[in-house]
Structures are given as structure tokens and as C-alpha cells.
Motif scaffolding. Structure first.
Motif, short mmCIF file in Angstrom:
data_model
loop_
_atom_site.label_atom_id
_atom_site.label_comp_id
_atom_site.label_asym_id
_atom_site.label_seq_id
_atom_site.Cartn_x
_atom_site.Cartn_y
_atom_site.Cartn_z
N UNK A 120 0.79 -1.35 -0.11
CA UNK A 120 -0.05 0.01 0.16
C UNK A 120 0.79 1.28 0.18
N UNK A 121 2.08 1.13 0.81
CA UNK A 121 2.96 2.34 0.67
C UNK A 121 3.36 2.61 -0.79
N UNK A 122 3.93 1.60 -1.36
CA UNK A 122 4.40 1.98 -2.89
C UNK A 122 3.39 2.30 -3.87
N UNK A 123 2.07 1.53 -3.59
CA UNK A 123 1.02 1.65 -4.31
C UNK A 123 0.45 3.04 -4.30
N UNK A 124 0.62 3.78 -3.18
CA UNK A 124 0.33 5.08 -2.96
C UNK A 124 1.07 6.02 -3.74
N UNK A 125 2.35 5.82 -3.73
CA UNK A 125 3.25 6.61 -4.50
C UNK A 125 3.02 6.43 -6.11
N UNK A 126 2.90 5.26 -6.40
CA UNK A 126 2.94 4.81 -7.86
C UNK A 126 1.70 4.72 -8.65
N UNK A 127 0.61 4.94 -7.74
CA UNK A 127 -0.84 4.91 -8.32
C UNK A 127 -1.16 3.51 -9.03
N UNK A 128 -0.65 2.26 -8.00
CA UNK A 128 -0.79 1.21 -8.66
C UNK A 128 -1.46 0.38 -7.56
N UNK A 129 -2.46 -0.68 -7.95
CA UNK A 129 -3.28 -1.53 -6.87
C UNK A 129 -2.31 -2.61 -6.48
#
Ligand code: MG
Length: 166
Positions: A120-129
């Protein structure tokens, strides 16, 4: 102009030494640990490898080009800012991130319990599920310096997709 080629892949690698009395930040998550990693930034080795994979897929220079270690103004920088920069650079070229995959090489601590938080941390930065982010870890079987817990390394790959082709 239409971005070409429609798909691109990139690879990233990073390694940091272990340092006592520093927080251990991996993939944007602070992990409870007796030690952290040495580095000019928050030393998030996984995020650095992922950022370099994204930049590499774009045919762009590595993160040291955008965030030189000699720049005192970025001391202790949150590596999610570095990752956001990589995303912005490839998006400006007309690409979106298809998926990323990262493997941490470390003798410990276990990151399995933090995998969802990392996604979720990376997904938030990258806009990825979460299902487009791979987070894996392996030990170095006590071999060499990584195996003696002198450092941690990470490998990452990234697929970019031309926005024209989705
Ligand atoms: Mg690094």
C-alpha cells in the motif's frame, strides 16, 4: 508524438550496509529492527531498486543523477519522494507503470508480515493496486557479506506501458 516502443522493461539493483541505531525502512514501511541501513537518504534499499527499474525502463539515468548523494539538501530524504520522481519522469514520456516486482536479499528480519503495508505504501506513491506490485524476500543462505548481515540488497523489475496502448 506516440511513445515508442509500446512496452518497456527496466531493471534496478541496490545495496546498503547495515547500520546500528537507524530505523529500518523497506518499501516505504518502517520495520521494527535492532538495526537499520546506512545511507544519505532513509536508505530504503527496496524503493531505490524499484525507482531505478522504473527509470531504466524509460531509458533514463539512475536515481543518483536526480538525487546526487553530494546534495546536502536531500539528507535523510523519504525515498518515496525519489520513487515519485521516477514515476513522474516516465509519465512525462507518455508511459504508465504496468507492474513492478522487487526481491529483497537479507538474512532478516522477516518482511512477510509487512508485505501488505509495503504494497500500500508503494501503491500510493505509484498509483498502483496491490496486485501489480510484487514484494518478495530471500536469505543469502549465510553466504558472503549479505549472508553475514553486513548489508541488504534488492533487485527490481518494472514494465512500462505506453498510455496510447491502454
Ligand atoms: Mg540506495
Amino acid at each position: 508524438m506516440k511513445p515508442f516502443p509500446p512496452y518497456r522493461v527496466g531493471f534496478g539493483y541496490d545495496i546498503h550496509r547495515i547500520e546500528r541505531d537507524r530505523p529500518l525502512v523497506l518499501a516505504g514501511v518502517t520495520i521494527p529492527s535492532q538495526f537499520g541501513l546506512a545511507g544519505h537518504s532513509d536508505a530504503d534499499v527496496m524503493t531505490h531498486a524499484i525507482a531505478d527499474a522504473i527509470l531504466g525502463a524509460g531509458g533514463l539515468p539512475d536515481i543518483g543523477h536526480y538525487f546526487p548523494p553530494s546534495d546536502p539538501s536531500i539528507k535523510g530524504i523519504d525515498s518515496q519522494k525519489i520513487l515519485a520522481k521516477a514515476r513522474n519522469e516516465v509519465e512525462a514520456m507518455g508511459y504508465q507503470i504496468g507492474n513492478i516486482d522487487c526481491t529483497l536479499i537479507a538474512e532478516g528480519p522477516r518482511i512477510g508480515p509487512f508485505r501488505d503495508q509495503m504494497k500500500s505504501a508503494l501503491g500510493e506513491t505509484l498509483g498502483l493496486p496491490a496486485n501489480r506490485i510484487g514484494i518478495k524476500a530471500t536469505s543469502n543462505e549465510e553466504l558472503d557479506d549479505l549472508g553475514q548481515l553486513l548489508g541488504m540488497a534488492a533487485h527490481a523489475v518494472c514494465c512500462l506501458i505506453s498510455r496510447e496502448s491502454v
